[in-house]
Motif scaffolding. Structure first.
Motif, PDB file in Angstrom:
ATOM      1  N   ARG A   1      -3.211  -5.204   8.161  1.00  0.00           N
ATOM      2  CA  ARG A   1      -4.480  -4.571   8.540  1.00  0.00           C
ATOM      3  C   ARG A   1      -5.324  -5.514   9.405  1.00  0.00           C
ATOM      4  O   ARG A   1      -5.896  -5.096  10.425  1.00  0.00           O
ATOM      5  N   ALA A   2      -5.376  -6.798   9.051  1.00  0.00           N
ATOM      6  CA  ALA A   2      -6.173  -7.765   9.826  1.00  0.00           C
ATOM      7  C   ALA A   2      -5.623  -7.908  11.235  1.00  0.00           C
ATOM      8  O   ALA A   2      -6.387  -7.967  12.211  1.00  0.00           O
TER       9      ALA A   2
ATOM     10  N   ASN B   1       1.488  -3.774  -3.480  1.00  0.00           N
ATOM     11  CA  ASN B   1       1.308  -5.062  -2.807  1.00  0.00           C
ATOM     12  C   ASN B   1       2.543  -5.937  -2.952  1.00  0.00           C
ATOM     13  O   ASN B   1       2.958  -6.617  -1.997  1.00  0.00           O
TER      14      ASN B   1
ATOM     15  N   ARG C   1      -2.904  -6.519   3.623  1.00  0.00           N
ATOM     16  CA  ARG C   1      -4.141  -6.980   4.275  1.00  0.00           C
ATOM     17  C   ARG C   1      -3.830  -7.800   5.530  1.00  0.00           C
ATOM     18  O   ARG C   1      -4.603  -7.777   6.494  1.00  0.00           O
ATOM     19  N   ASP C   2      -2.715  -8.521   5.512  1.00  0.00           N
ATOM     20  CA  ASP C   2      -2.313  -9.252   6.720  1.00  0.00           C
ATOM     21  C   ASP C   2      -2.073  -8.279   7.873  1.00  0.00           C
ATOM     22  O   ASP C   2      -2.500  -8.524   9.013  1.00  0.00           O
TER      23      ASP C   2
ATOM     24  N   THR D   1      -9.100   2.416   3.702  1.00  0.00           N
ATOM     25  CA  THR D   1      -8.873   1.197   2.938  1.00  0.00           C
ATOM     26  C   THR D   1      -7.381   1.021   2.670  1.00  0.00           C
ATOM     27  O   THR D   1      -6.607   1.982   2.745  1.00  0.00           O
ATOM     28  N   VAL D   2      -6.994  -0.204   2.332  1.00  0.00           N
ATOM     29  CA  VAL D   2      -5.597  -0.466   2.000  1.00  0.00           C
ATOM     30  C   VAL D   2      -5.169   0.379   0.807  1.00  0.00           C
ATOM     31  O   VAL D   2      -4.075   0.949   0.781  1.00  0.00           O
TER      32      VAL D   2
END
Length: 319
Positions: free
Chosen positions: A311-312, A296, A308-309, A279-280
């Motif tokens: 990771r995506a 963050n 999250r960007d 996970t992040v």
């Protein structure tokens, strides 16, 4: 980087290959294995310039010498600096053997006949240009053999910096030139006695070498969220203010370097296919961040994207 191992050559040719490799890259020596059937070695050499080499050598038990006939042939006059992981004996011609403790530094002039007896050992070696070293450390010419205890002033910094060069060698000519200058200055500091006058002469190299070692130490402890400047200072035997001054020379603070190193670690993990299941938040904590909202925020400031960007984007590439 040049390497040679026992398993690179046939058994019948091992000694000749060993002699050739050592002579071309480090020193003119002859070896006699304690047991020819089980003799093994693993050598690595990296070149800062044509007269300065840093390397490692792992040997099973062996006798070695630099005899007079070899001196007459190759005419070498440079210095070999070695640090061993085991006690061993070295003797200059006409003198009794000297027992060198593991971790101590020896500096031996190749212009003198010598012999040594090694148990199974890992040794770190640096070949230094005699003229270049003597120009900044004239005391080196007083003796063919210098024995420097591991606890001597400046010794740990010298060996630590040499270790750093072996682990992360400079890739450019400029980097190699600067690293070589630092290495010679640190060797001169130890040889001259690490007094105030000697330290003043090599102050830029002292600071640069110390800073590189500090950075390496920080990178090893990124995952510890409690790791701070006081921990680094204590480990290196200096004050926190001194550590801050070192970073100040590069226009940074300790905290900024630590934060950016942690962000780089997190970014690399987020972009790695091997960490898709993490996970992040787990990646942030593994990188040493204890506050997810802070992570963050500074991540977006640094990279212009959220964790999250990244990771995506990684997940899309792996589909």
């Amino acid at each position: 980087m040049q390497r040679l191992s026992t398993y690179d050559v046939p058994a019948r040719d091992r000694l000749s290959y060993l002699h050739d490799f050592v002579a071309r890259h480090v020193a003119g020596l002859r070896f006699k294995p304690a047991d020819s059937d089980t003799f093994a070695f693993d050598l690595a050499a990296y070149f800062l310039d044509e007269r300065t080499t840093v390397g490692t050598a792992c040997y099973s038990a062996v006798l070695g010498q630099r005899p007079k006939d070899l001196l007459a042939v190759d005419g070498r006059q440079d210095y070999l600096m070695t640090i061993h992981t085991a006690d061993y004996e070295v003797a200059m011609e006409g003198k009794s053997p000297l027992v060198i403790k593991a971790g101590d530094i020896t500096l031996v002039n190749e212009g003198e006949a010598m012999a040594f007896a090694l148990p199974a050992t890992l040794l770190k070696v640096v070949s230094l240009d005699e003229a270049r070293l003597a120009a900044i450390a004239p005391r080196v010419r007083m003796h063919a053999l210098h024995h420097i205890p591991a606890e001597a002033a400046g010794a740990s910094l010298l060996t630590g910096y040499a270790d750093l060069l072996r682990a992360a060698s400079p890739e450019t000519d400029t980097g190699r030139r600067l690293a070589g200058s630092h290495l010679y200055d640190l060797a001169a500091l130890v040889i001259q006695g690490a007094g105030a006058d000697a330290a003043e002469q090599v102050r830029p190299s002292l600071g640069a070498a110390r800073l590189e070692l500090v950075k390496t130490d920080i990178l090893r402890h990124l995952a510890d969220p409690e790791f701070g400047v006081a921990d680094v200072a204590r480990r290196h035997g200096v004050t926190p203010r001194y550590i801050q001054r070192l970073f100040g020379q590069e226009g940074l603070t300790f905290s900024e370097f630590l934060r950016d190193a942690r962000l780089d670690a997190a970014y690399n993990a987020l972009g790695s296919a091997g960490s898709r299941a993490a996970t992040v938040s787990a990646i942030a904590f593994d990188a040493g961040f204890g506050d997810l909202s802070h992570f963050n925020r500074v991540f977006r400031q640094r990279f212009g994207a959220t964790p999250r960007d990244i990771r995506a984007a990684t997940l899309r590439r792996c589909q």
